[in-house]
Motif scaffolding. Structure first.
Motif, PDB file in Angstrom:
ATOM      1  N   GLY A   1       1.204 -22.274 -37.813  1.00 11.52           N
ATOM      2  CA  GLY A   1       1.227 -22.336 -36.353  1.00 11.52           C
ATOM      3  C   GLY A   1       2.067 -21.239 -35.735  1.00 11.52           C
ATOM      4  O   GLY A   1       1.732 -20.709 -34.668  1.00 11.52           O
TER       5      GLY A   1
ATOM      6  N   ARG B   1      -3.863 -16.722 -38.864  1.00 16.37           N
ATOM      7  CA  ARG B   1      -3.984 -18.159 -38.607  1.00 16.37           C
ATOM      8  C   ARG B   1      -5.448 -18.559 -38.479  1.00 16.37           C
ATOM      9  O   ARG B   1      -5.889 -19.566 -39.064  1.00 16.37           O
ATOM     10  CB  ARG B   1      -3.229 -18.524 -37.335  1.00 16.37           C
TER      11      ARG B   1
ATOM     12  N   LYS C   1       5.074 -30.342 -46.464  1.00 21.21           N
ATOM     13  CA  LYS C   1       3.794 -30.324 -45.752  1.00 21.21           C
ATOM     14  C   LYS C   1       3.962 -29.769 -44.342  1.00 21.21           C
ATOM     15  O   LYS C   1       3.103 -29.012 -43.854  1.00 21.21           O
ATOM     16  CB  LYS C   1       3.205 -31.735 -45.723  1.00 21.21           C
TER      17      LYS C   1
ATOM     18  N   THR D   1     -10.250 -23.377 -44.148  1.00 21.08           N
ATOM     19  CA  THR D   1      -9.957 -24.787 -44.397  1.00 21.08           C
ATOM     20  C   THR D   1     -11.085 -25.672 -43.881  1.00 21.08           C
ATOM     21  O   THR D   1     -11.514 -26.619 -44.561  1.00 21.08           O
ATOM     22  CB  THR D   1      -8.632 -25.176 -43.723  1.00 21.08           C
TER      23      THR D   1
ATOM     24  N   HIS E   1       9.325 -34.437 -39.189  1.00 21.72           N
ATOM     25  CA  HIS E   1       9.149 -33.700 -40.440  1.00 21.72           C
ATOM     26  C   HIS E   1      10.196 -34.064 -41.483  1.00 21.72           C
ATOM     27  O   HIS E   1       9.915 -34.002 -42.684  1.00 21.72           O
ATOM     28  CB  HIS E   1       9.210 -32.199 -40.161  1.00 21.72           C
TER      29      HIS E   1
ATOM     30  N   LYS F   1       1.991 -26.367 -42.317  1.00 20.29           N
ATOM     31  CA  LYS F   1       1.326 -26.369 -41.019  1.00 20.29           C
ATOM     32  C   LYS F   1       2.137 -25.624 -39.966  1.00 20.29           C
ATOM     33  O   LYS F   1       1.583 -24.869 -39.163  1.00 20.29           O
ATOM     34  CB  LYS F   1       1.069 -27.815 -40.570  1.00 20.29           C
TER      35      LYS F   1
ATOM     36  N   ILE G   1      -7.499 -21.316 -40.891  1.00 17.70           N
ATOM     37  CA  ILE G   1      -8.131 -22.514 -40.329  1.00 17.70           C
ATOM     38  C   ILE G   1      -9.633 -22.472 -40.561  1.00 17.70           C
ATOM     39  O   ILE G   1     -10.260 -23.492 -40.901  1.00 17.70           O
ATOM     40  CB  ILE G   1      -7.800 -22.641 -38.836  1.00 17.70           C
TER      41      ILE G   1
ATOM     42  N   PHE H   1      -4.400 -26.976 -45.576  1.00 14.50           N
ATOM     43  CA  PHE H   1      -4.250 -25.624 -45.030  1.00 14.50           C
ATOM     44  C   PHE H   1      -3.601 -24.684 -46.040  1.00 14.50           C
ATOM     45  O   PHE H   1      -3.866 -23.481 -46.023  1.00 14.50           O
ATOM     46  CB  PHE H   1      -3.455 -25.679 -43.728  1.00 14.50           C
TER      47      PHE H   1
ATOM     48  N   SER I   1      -9.179 -32.886 -38.627  1.00 11.94           N
ATOM     49  CA  SER I   1      -8.420 -31.908 -39.401  1.00 11.94           C
ATOM     50  C   SER I   1      -8.764 -32.022 -40.881  1.00 11.94           C
ATOM     51  O   SER I   1      -9.813 -31.562 -41.316  1.00 11.94           O
ATOM     52  CB  SER I   1      -6.925 -32.085 -39.151  1.00 11.94           C
ATOM     53  N   ASP I   2      -7.903 -32.667 -41.682  1.00 11.29           N
ATOM     54  CA  ASP I   2      -8.136 -32.754 -43.125  1.00 11.29           C
ATOM     55  C   ASP I   2      -8.470 -34.168 -43.577  1.00 11.29           C
ATOM     56  O   ASP I   2      -8.388 -34.471 -44.765  1.00 11.29           O
ATOM     57  CB  ASP I   2      -6.908 -32.247 -43.884  1.00 11.29           C
TER      58      ASP I   2
END
Length: 721
Positions: free
Chosen positions: A582, A612, A574, A619, A291, A578, A616, A420, A643-644
């Motif tokens: 989570g 959550r 970002k 999204t 990250h 996420k 999701i 998200f 996912s995206d």
């Protein structure tokens, strides 16, 4: 009497007349002297001379008399210009950078000079080239936090044998720190450091100062520069460590997580006053490279810039990006606030409307994850199905290419920016405990979990807006399951999923529901702050909002190389999105836990798997809606979604080769190129031959190509071999 005369002479020397700070710098530059040359002659540090020239500190005896003598001699050689005023230096003309939209730009107050700390404007040396460090956007000025939210603590190894402890702050500021031990460093931070960050919400709390310790600082204060395997597993150094004992002797305490990569050192609060400092130790793994990329190995000034930008635009890091994402929710919606004065004029703590409150609430049984205390009576190894457990997860779907798609040249991937975060925007979520209802009438504005059969929804004929359209339903994933499979019977779904079935033109008849009548748009402020942070940082990297799709794609090409430090900030923002989501459903960690027993995360009001699931769900629905509108308009269908990220087989290599733009305008409700959350960027392009080749190589006709579209590299580990 000679002793008295000497004392008087010393007093006179201590007040030796000095020209104004800007004149000091002019005189030095007029004689072509460097700061280093002056510092060497006066036997002081380079930063000390810079501080004298900026006016942030004043020299003291015996250096003051020598400095006055030097300046007096230079003034005779280079008299001041006749015209009024002096020419502004390059440094003075250089404007401060704009702050993000949530903050105000004000000058940083000059701290009062003390005998133990010096405020200096830093420079950094890279090889033989000396440059001023990039400035950092700052939050609205609060004199208590004049030096910024955090400091990177390092030791000047170029100094004398002991080395000067330095605090690198935002904007290139350096503070000389007199601390000789960790307890004294904590004391200095709270008494003189002027570090911290104002609260993000009226009822909230100011952010505690954050100190980032380099390896040199760890060594200076008696801490290991790395953790042993056992300490890394435990997440802390032993309580018997000498530094932990030093803290205890000085009446400082550690939180339950102990002295680890993110340690909090505090004394119990007295009234409204907090005495707490947080430590971040990169060499112990505090800054996860997934990250924070290589932030942990940056020079102190650069690391201060990276973390300073993040703090100014998001918040002072409170731990991992996941922890910070969760803490940001609470910082924007504190659980309590001060009440109105009662009859005696006293205020009390009361629930803050719109927050999750101080006490945790149990989830609905269908929202509880395996091992939750609510499920302790289930048989061991029992597996719950869709009719007992909500399965709201991101897409992982792929299908074989059609014959027509095999004839196309390329596979092009689109990635939804901050997907998200966009899913959280405007979403109504529950604030309190669920209510159980039988045979409820579905309400798309009521957050909760619904047991309903959606197997009758046929994607071959759906409503797009107000019109019914015919589609190739066999080429589309179901919007109701993560794997894209069509439901076979009743299942639990979050509100956005059921609402989408209605939007597609189909009736729904839930048989059971757990709904939350106490609800609100809890995540709106969270989304807005992260959105602004992301957009502002991307703008600094040359990617502007409201540009043409062509200009956007050009700006995105190599944007990370323009400023690698700011690219790290983008990655961290970002990950905060996420990771924070989570954390709403954090699972048990550590040894000793057994299914059916509570774990620590359950004691948080922010342990909310329903929130959550709703994010999701929304999204995934948002992406499916774009896919359907694109298919209805162009006849093109995705071949993979992860996912995206969504992949199409097309003839061109660029998104502009197949996205239906008309006069620069995108298909309403479809895919639109841009930097804002919810818009898309180019994820990558590979050939169709590559896609078919890797599927054949791994004998996986439905290998999810969206996972590899960016780099085109598939390993045995990735493919499951």
């Amino acid at each position: 009497m000679p002793g008295l005369f000497d004392a008087v002479d010393a007093l006179l020397a201590s007040r030796a007349a000095l020209p104004p700070p800007e004149e000091r710098k002019r005189l030095r530059q007029a004689h072509a002297l460097t700061v280093d040359e002056v510092a060497a002659a006066l036997q002081v540090r380079r930063a000390t001379v810079t501080s004298w020239e900026s006016g942030r500190t004043e020299p003291r005896p015996p250096e003051r008399d020598a400095y006055a003598r030097l300046l007096d001699g230079l003034a005779k050689l280079y008299p001041a210009p006749a015209e009024e005023g002096t020419e502004a230096t390059e440094e003075e003309e250089d404007p401060e950078p704009p702050t993000d939209s949530t903050t105000a730009t004000q000058p940083t107050p000059t701290p009062t000079p003390t005998t133990t700390s010096t405020r200096t404007t830093s420079t950094r040396t890279t090889g033989t080239r000396t440059t001023r460090p990039p400035t950092t956007p700052t939050a609205a000025t609060d004199d208590r936090f004049a030096n910024g939210p955090l400091a990177v603590i390092d030791v000047d190894v170029d100094g004398d044998a002991s080395g000067q402890v330095l605090a690198y702050c935002q904007g290139g500021l350096i503070l000389e720190v007199p601390a000789k031990s960790l307890p004294s460093l904590v004391e200095w931070t709270l008494s003189e450091g002027r570090l911290g960050q104002p609260r993000l919400s009226g009822p909230g709390k100011d952010a505690d100062p954050l100190l980032v310790l380099t390896e040199a600082a760890l060594d200076r204060f008696g801490l290991p520069t790395s953790l042993t395997p056992e300490e890394r597993t435990a997440g802390r150094i032993p309580e018997a460590h000498k530094v932990v004992k030093q803290l205890k002797r000085a009446q400082w305490q550690l939180t339950k997580r102990g002295f680890g990569p993110w340690a909090r050192i505090y004394r119990p609060a007295t009234g409204s006053e907090r005495a707490c400092v947080q430590l971040c130790i990169p060499s112990w793994g505090a800054l996860d490279p997934r990250h924070w990329d290589g932030a942990g190995s940056l020079p102190p000034a650069d690391l201060a810039r990276v973390l300073g930008v993040f703090a100014a635009r998001v918040m002072t890091p409170r731990g991992s990006t996941a922890v910070t994402g969760l803490e940001l929710m609470t910082a924007l919606h504190p659980p309590t606030r001060a009440s109105e004065p009662d009859a005696d004029g006293k205020r009390h703590s009361e629930h803050n409307p719109g927050s999750l409150g101080k006490e945790p609430v149990d989830p609905a049984p269908c929202e509880a994850i395996d091992g939750h205390p609510l499920l302790k009576d289930l048989p061991r190894f029992y597996v719950r199905g869709p009719g007992e457990k909500i399965f709201e997860e991101a897409y992982d779907w792929a299908r074989p290419l059609t014959d027509d798609e095999c004839m196309r040249a390329h596979l092009v991937g689109l990635d939804v920016n901050m997907a998200f975060a966009a899913g959280a925007n405007g979403l109504i979520v529950g604030l309190g405990a669920p209510s159980h209802e039988k045979n409820p009438v579905f309400d798309p504005k009521l957050p909760g979990a619904w047991l309903v059969d959606l197997s009758h929804v046929d994607l071959s004929r759906v409503k797009v807006g107000k019109e019914w359209v015919d589609l190739r339903g066999d080429l589309l994933p179901s919007p109701f399951t993560p794997k894209g499979d069509r439901p076979t019977g009743p299942a639990w779904y979050a509100t956005p999923t059921v609402a989408y079935a209605v939007e597609l033109g189909y009736e729904v008849a839930p048989t059971e529901a757990y709904v939350r009548h106490d609800n609100g748009r809890y995540l709106d402020g969270w989304y807005a702050r992260l959105r602004d942070a992301y957009v502002a940082t991307m703008a600094d990297l040359g990617v502007q909002a409201d540009t043409s799709p062509e200009d956007f794609l050009k700006a995105m090409d190599g944007y990370k190389k323009r400023d690698p430090e700011l690219a790290i900030v983008v990655s961290a923002i970002k990950a905060t999105v996420k990771g924070g989501l989570g954390k709403l459903r954090e699972r048990p960690r550590g040894e000793g836990w057994r299914p059916g027993e509570p774990w620590r995360a359950l004691s948080r009001p922010t342990w909310r798997p329903d929130i959550r699931a709703a994010v999701i769900s929304r999204t995934r629905v948002n992406l499916h809606r774009k896919v359907v509108k694109h298919a209805a308009f162009t006849g093109q269908y995705p071949v993979a979604i992860l996912s995206d990220c969504v992949v199409y087989a097309v003839d061109g290599t660029s998104p502009l080769d197949f996205l239906p733009y008309r006069q620069g305008k995108a298909l309403p409700g479809g895919f639109k190129l841009g930097v804002n959350p919810g818009l898309v960027k180019h994820e990558g392009t590979q050939t169709v031959l590559w896609g078919e080749g890797v599927r054949e190589q791994y004998e996986a006709p439905e290998l999810n190509l969206a996972r590899y579209i960016k780099a085109g590299i598939v390993s045995d580990a990735d493919s499951g071999e």
